[in-house]
Design an enzyme around this catalytic site. Sequence first.
Site, mmCIF file in Angstrom:
data_model
loop_
_atom_site.group_PDB
_atom_site.id
_atom_site.type_symbol
_atom_site.label_atom_id
_atom_site.label_comp_id
_atom_site.label_asym_id
_atom_site.label_seq_id
_atom_site.Cartn_x
_atom_site.Cartn_y
_atom_site.Cartn_z
ATOM 1 N N GLY A 66 -0.570 2.334 6.600
ATOM 2 C CA GLY A 66 -0.616 1.857 7.881
ATOM 3 C C GLY A 66 -0.108 0.314 7.864
ATOM 4 N N LYS A 67 0.841 0.047 6.966
ATOM 5 C CA LYS A 67 1.594 -1.149 6.754
ATOM 6 C C LYS A 67 2.127 -1.417 7.956
ATOM 7 C CE LYS A 67 3.937 -0.038 3.225
ATOM 8 N NZ LYS A 67 3.507 1.434 3.000
ATOM 9 N N SER A 116 5.878 -1.540 -2.385
ATOM 10 C CA SER A 116 5.619 -2.889 -3.428
ATOM 11 C C SER A 116 4.603 -2.289 -4.446
ATOM 12 C CB SER A 116 5.593 -4.124 -2.833
ATOM 13 O OG SER A 116 4.514 -4.181 -1.983
ATOM 14 N N GLY A 151 0.722 -1.339 0.189
ATOM 15 C CA GLY A 151 0.100 -0.027 0.059
ATOM 16 C C GLY A 151 0.793 1.208 -0.309
ATOM 17 N N LEU A 152 0.095 2.142 -0.194
ATOM 18 C CA LEU A 152 0.905 3.647 -0.264
ATOM 19 C C LEU A 152 1.557 3.920 0.935
ATOM 20 C CD1 LEU A 152 -1.995 5.864 -1.771
ATOM 21 C CD2 LEU A 152 0.256 5.070 -2.896
#
Length: 221
Positions: free
Chosen positions: A38-39, A124, A33-34
């Site tokens: 919140g990754k 990614s 994710g961007l």
Amino acid sequence: MEKVEVTWHEHAVSRDDRQQLNGHRGCVVWFTGLSGCGKSTIANLVDRQLHDQGVHTFLLDGDNVRHGLNPSTAMLAESHDADFAQRFGLGFGPADREENIRRIGAVAELFCQAGLITLAAFVSPYRKDRDLVRHRLEASGGPGDFIEVFVDTPLEVCESRDPKGLYKKARAGELKGMTGIDDPYEAPLKPEITLAGGSAPPDQLAATVIAQLVERGIVSG
Ligand SMILES: Nc1ncnc2c1ncn2[C@@H]1O[C@H](COP(=O)(O)OS(=O)(=O)O)[C@@H](OP(=O)(O)O)[C@H]1O
Ligand SMILES: Nc1ncnc2c1ncn2[C@@H]1O[C@H](COP(=O)(O)OP(=O)(O)O)[C@@H](O)[C@H]1O
């Protein structure tokens, strides 16, 4: 092209042996994710909770990996000559991101074979790079080895968080190739898990991931 002689060797201790010792199977849980979606926050919560319940885990995280395995040319130049640093250092151009994800995928594959629940948190942004990691993992292991978690947080929300000030710099033209601004983010087409990262609190999202791992028989409830 230089011909290199390398041969694959079977190991005396198998993946099954390791998994039996651990009491659960290995897999890779890949958060994408961007920046700011919140990754890292969610992956850390999942890691903490699984570890506390005795599960063998490891967390590979964007910024940290770019300090060790995949440093920038400038970082490498502190310990190696300029040619070496230029050749192996990675930035954020398309080929650099591709190589970043390829190397991380290979490391995650090793951790998976070691029977660890490997949490990977990387922007990614390119679908083909993530799909390659998936294909390698499923080919060397089997189905269920790659669980893609799309942290689907709207760009406006990520930009309003902007903990590192990168979006601000990108909007001001001081940072080129920022994902979501002037570099693409290609959302997964069929992720195993999608998290509404802009509208639910991190602990609820982490609980969703763990519930999925339980449902897939990877960890017990
Ligand atoms: N141009 C550009 N685009 C996106 N992100 C950038 C960029 N430059 C630096 N950063 C910071 O680097 C972190 C992302 O590194 P990754 O290794 O996950 O990126 S990638 O998967 O190779 O695209 C990312 O971390 P997170 O915010 O944790 O995602 C950013 O802090
Ligand atoms: N679900 C959420 N709701 C509100 N804030 C969040 C949520 N997830 C993360 N954050 C906050 O957003 C910021 C970026 O989170 P982070 O996990 O570092 O994102 P990433 O690793 O994708 O760049 C942090 O300040 C974090 O506390």
